[in-house]
Design an enzyme around this catalytic site. Structure first.
Site, PDB file in Angstrom:
ATOM      1  N   GLU A  95      46.578 110.597 153.578  1.00  0.00           N
ATOM      2  CA  GLU A  95      47.361 109.380 153.464  1.00  0.00           C
ATOM      3  C   GLU A  95      48.161 109.458 152.169  1.00  0.00           C
ATOM      4  O   GLU A  95      47.595 109.670 151.095  1.00  0.00           O
ATOM      5  CB  GLU A  95      46.402 108.191 153.420  1.00  0.00           C
ATOM      6  CG  GLU A  95      47.022 106.900 153.856  1.00  0.00           C
ATOM      7  CD  GLU A  95      45.982 105.781 153.960  1.00  0.00           C
ATOM      8  OE1 GLU A  95      45.317 105.698 155.001  1.00  0.00           O
ATOM      9  OE2 GLU A  95      45.839 105.027 153.001  1.00  0.00           O
ATOM     10  N   ASP A 151      47.280  95.996 146.175  1.00  0.00           N
ATOM     11  CA  ASP A 151      46.568  97.028 145.432  1.00  0.00           C
ATOM     12  C   ASP A 151      46.019  96.535 144.108  1.00  0.00           C
ATOM     13  O   ASP A 151      46.623  95.712 143.429  1.00  0.00           O
ATOM     14  CB  ASP A 151      47.506  98.224 145.172  1.00  0.00           C
ATOM     15  CG  ASP A 151      47.720  99.041 146.433  1.00  0.00           C
ATOM     16  OD1 ASP A 151      46.722  99.589 146.937  1.00  0.00           O
ATOM     17  OD2 ASP A 151      48.863  99.111 146.924  1.00  0.00           O
TER      18      ASP A 151
END
Lengths: 273, 410
Positions: free
Chosen positions: A49, A60
């Protein structure tokens, strides 16, 4: 058959679970991303990824925020990331690659161009953190036309009704967010996760990966008991953060951590087999 | 054939926007990490339930009157108007609200909603500190825990407001990521919400963010426009020719504009922060010089680079220093119902001094942008014209900034 599906089918036949590492493209410098991707595959990654850096990554935690900032110092753009995947494909035509990022860079490039160029570069799946299936409309069609799998998150807060909607839109695999929080948090409840993954298995034939908060080989092994795949991001990126000016050491530390997660997962799998 | 924007304008029923998923044309929507989709649905459901609930509206109205001090006056700025020699300029005096700005209208509404939803903890982002102070104030009033995220650079330039928030019992968290200003404070507040969704209500301070925020914040702020419409009819016997308001996220502008959207004769002027001038690139004017994109949960005009990264903004006023704008403004721009222009830091300073000296009202630097544009517009409209400017906040918080700009040590 998509590369992602082929990979999961092969793993299933072997009775193994997928290990999916995440790194932010361009972190800590653009030249290291492709060597890191190859290193991760050698260390046991089944799917890679690749994070597309964004200035405002609201999903995040601090570790990946800082990774984005380091990558953006070098001006790493979506176009650059596609170039890195293209370069990766010159030596590796087997390992599926998933892009993970936020909508705005894709909006600016345009859906048609993004889907075409990503597919040509050798991308297999696309996960846009801030794009729910309800808003996906045209992008969904473009990704499908280019043969790219749209990957979606399912969260602990997701209702049963929405889980079904997401399962209907998703391809490749479902990414279950193992905790309420941002990436890199540290409050995992394995049993609760197992229950939710089980629900998803009843709703879809797609494999279910689990990520967010998986920081050690022990946690990776535990989670791999509950799901078809384990996604590891912040723990690896933290290794980059701690050694930003030494490419060799980054390669060693990141791949070393991933390899230890791989062995812990495989040991657990053979113990229960 | 596609309708022209003029055709659109005449046939638009503004009350039908946003649609049920929060879209204003192509703008708005809900672009957030999956964890927030269910809480946003829960919030939408609760808001739509209480939006027309007589008991909730009575409570809101009572606090607006007794705690905030509404209605705010619509004040004829006679000396300033005469000095300019153009249209008659009225000021909607939101600076007279408790806490000194329009922000309290929305913070109060959302906090009362939070209470009804059983949330005991509220969080907020703030730029200039006005929304943070408003949120801390209502949290103190309702006995709720309050955490305010504020860019580390904004904490420096708005220190009196930081102290006010702390006195009110709020925890002010400095945000050091990104550009260390409002947009990063918003990112951090969203991360907090993602992590603490069960007991936390996120009070967004402007008409941006994911649905239902642009709708909900607008509704809480339209009290300004509803009052102003009634007041100008009482005082002048007719509708104004133009409304003027500054636009950062755009809540004071939408709050004034919205009740006039169906009055086709009323021009709507939104004024963005031109910073050092649009040509310099150092500004905060996405509607004047940006492009549509996706940020903070909605599709709207943004300031971004060619790769889609959000770029740093500049304005003398922290409250306008934001790279996005509420989606309804993006839509009103595209269908040409409102016009958006910009005013530089220097022009805003001139507006600040003009109103301070002729009217005895010290406006916020954000508001001063609207005042500077109103001066130009008053000359264009001439003495028969009537303009309402949203005097969205008072300038006490900006005295240090003004002194710094003018080389004065306080």
């Amino acid at each position: 058959m998509s590369r992602i599906q082929a990979r999961f089918d092969a793993l299933k036949a072997d009775g193994r679970r997928a290990l999916i590492p995440y790194v932010t493209a361009g972190d800590p410098n653009p030249g290291l991303t492709v060597p890191l991707m190859h290193g991760l595959v050698e260390a046991g990654a089944d799917i890679v990824e690749v994070g597309v850096p964004f200035s405002d990554p609201i999903g995040d935690g601090p570790v990946i925020q800082l990774a984005c900032e380091r990558a953006l110092v070098h001006g790493t753009s979506l176009r650059d990331v596609l170039g890195m995947v293209r370069e990766f494909r010159q030596k590796d035509s087997e390992t599926p690659v998933v892009l993970m990022g936020y909508m705005n860079p894709v909006e600016v490039m345009g859906y048609v161009r993004f889907a075409q160029e990503a597919a040509e570069a050798g991308v297999d799946g696309v996960l846009t953190v801030d794009m729910p299936p309800e808003e996906m409309g045209e992008l969904s069609e473009r990704l499908a036309a280019a043969g790219l799998d749209p990957i979606f998150l399912v969260a602990p807060t997701t209702t049963e009704q929405r889980m079904q909607v997401i399962c209907d839109h998703a391809r490749g695999f479902i990414y279950y967010v193992s905790l309420k929080g941002v990436t890199g948090s540290d409050t995992l409840d394995v049993e609760a996760v197992a229950g939710r993954v089980d629900r998803l298995h009843h709703m879809t034939g797609l494999p279910v990966g689990v990520g967010f908060g998986i920081s050690t080989p022990e946690k990776a092994a535990q989670m791999s008991q509950a799901a078809d795949a384990v996604v590891v991001g912040s723990a690896l990126v933290r290794q980059i953060q701690e050694h930003t000016d030494d490419d060799g050491l980054i390669l060693e530390k990141v791949t070393g951590l991933l390899a230890s997660m791989r062995s812990a997962m495989d040991a657990d799998a053979s113990a229960t087999a | 054939m596609a309708k022209t924007s003029e055709d659109m304008q005449q046939t638009v029923d503004y009350s039908q926007f946003p649609d049920k998923d929060g879209h204003f044309g192509v703008y708005g929507g809900r672009f957030v990490p999956e964890t927030l989709m269910a809480p946003l649905a829960e919030l939408t459901e609760a808001y739509l339930r209480y939006r027309n609930d007589p008991d909730f509206l009575r409570e809101l109205d009572n606090d607006a009157t007794q705690f905030v001090g509404r209605p705010s006056p619509l004040y004829f700025a006679e000396r300033w108007s005469e000095k300019i020699g153009g249209a008659r300029i009225y000021l909607k005096r939101e600076d007279l609200n408790h806490t000194g700005a329009h922000k309290i209208n929305n913070a109060l509404g959302q906090a009362l909603l939070a209470k009804r939803m059983g949330k005991r903890r509220v969080i907020a982002e703030t730029g200039a500190g006005q929304h943070g102070v408003a949120s801390a104030t209502v949290a103190a009033r309702l006995g709720m825990e309050c955490v305010v995220y504020m860019g580390a650079d904004d904490i420096q330039r708005q220190s009196p407001n930081v102290f006010r928030m702390r006195l009110l019992g709020a925890k002010v968290v400095p945000v050091t990521s990104g550009t260390r200003t409002l947009k990063d404070a918003l990112n951090e507040a969203m991360r907090d919400w993602v992590t603490n969704v069960d007991d936390t209500f996120y009070i967004i301070g402007t008409v941006a963010g994911p649905h239902p925020y642009p709708l909900m914040v607008r509704d809480f702020q339209t009290i300004m426009g509803r009052e102003a419409r009634r007041q100008i009819l009482e005082q002048e016997g007719r509708l104004p020719d133009a409304l003027v308001a500054c636009v950062g996220g755009g809540s004071n502008a939408i709050g004034l504009f919205h009740p006039f959207l169906n009055d086709a004769s009323v021009q709507l002027h939104g004024v963005e922060a031109g910073g050092y001038g649009i040509a310099s690139g150092q500004h905060a004017a996405p509607l004047c010089a940006g492009k549509p994109g996706v940020l903070h949960g909605n599709r709207t005009y943004l300031m971004e680079d060619e790769g889609g990264q959000i770029i740093g903004t500049h304005s003398i006023s922290a409250g306008l220093d934001y790279p996005g704008v509420g989606p309804e403004h993006s839509w009103l721009k595209d269908i040409k119902r409102a016009v958006y222009t910009s005013v530089t830091d220097d022009e805003a300073m001139q507006g600040f001094h003009a109103v301070t000296r002729t009217e005895g009202i010290i406006p916020a630097l954000e508001t001063s942008h609207a005042l500077a544009h109103a001066e130009k517009l008053a000359r264009e409209l001439g003495p028969d014209g009537i303009i309402i400017v949203n005097l969205s906040g008072r300038g006490d918080k900006d005295l240090q900034t003004v002194a710094n700009v003018e080389g004065i040590t306080l």
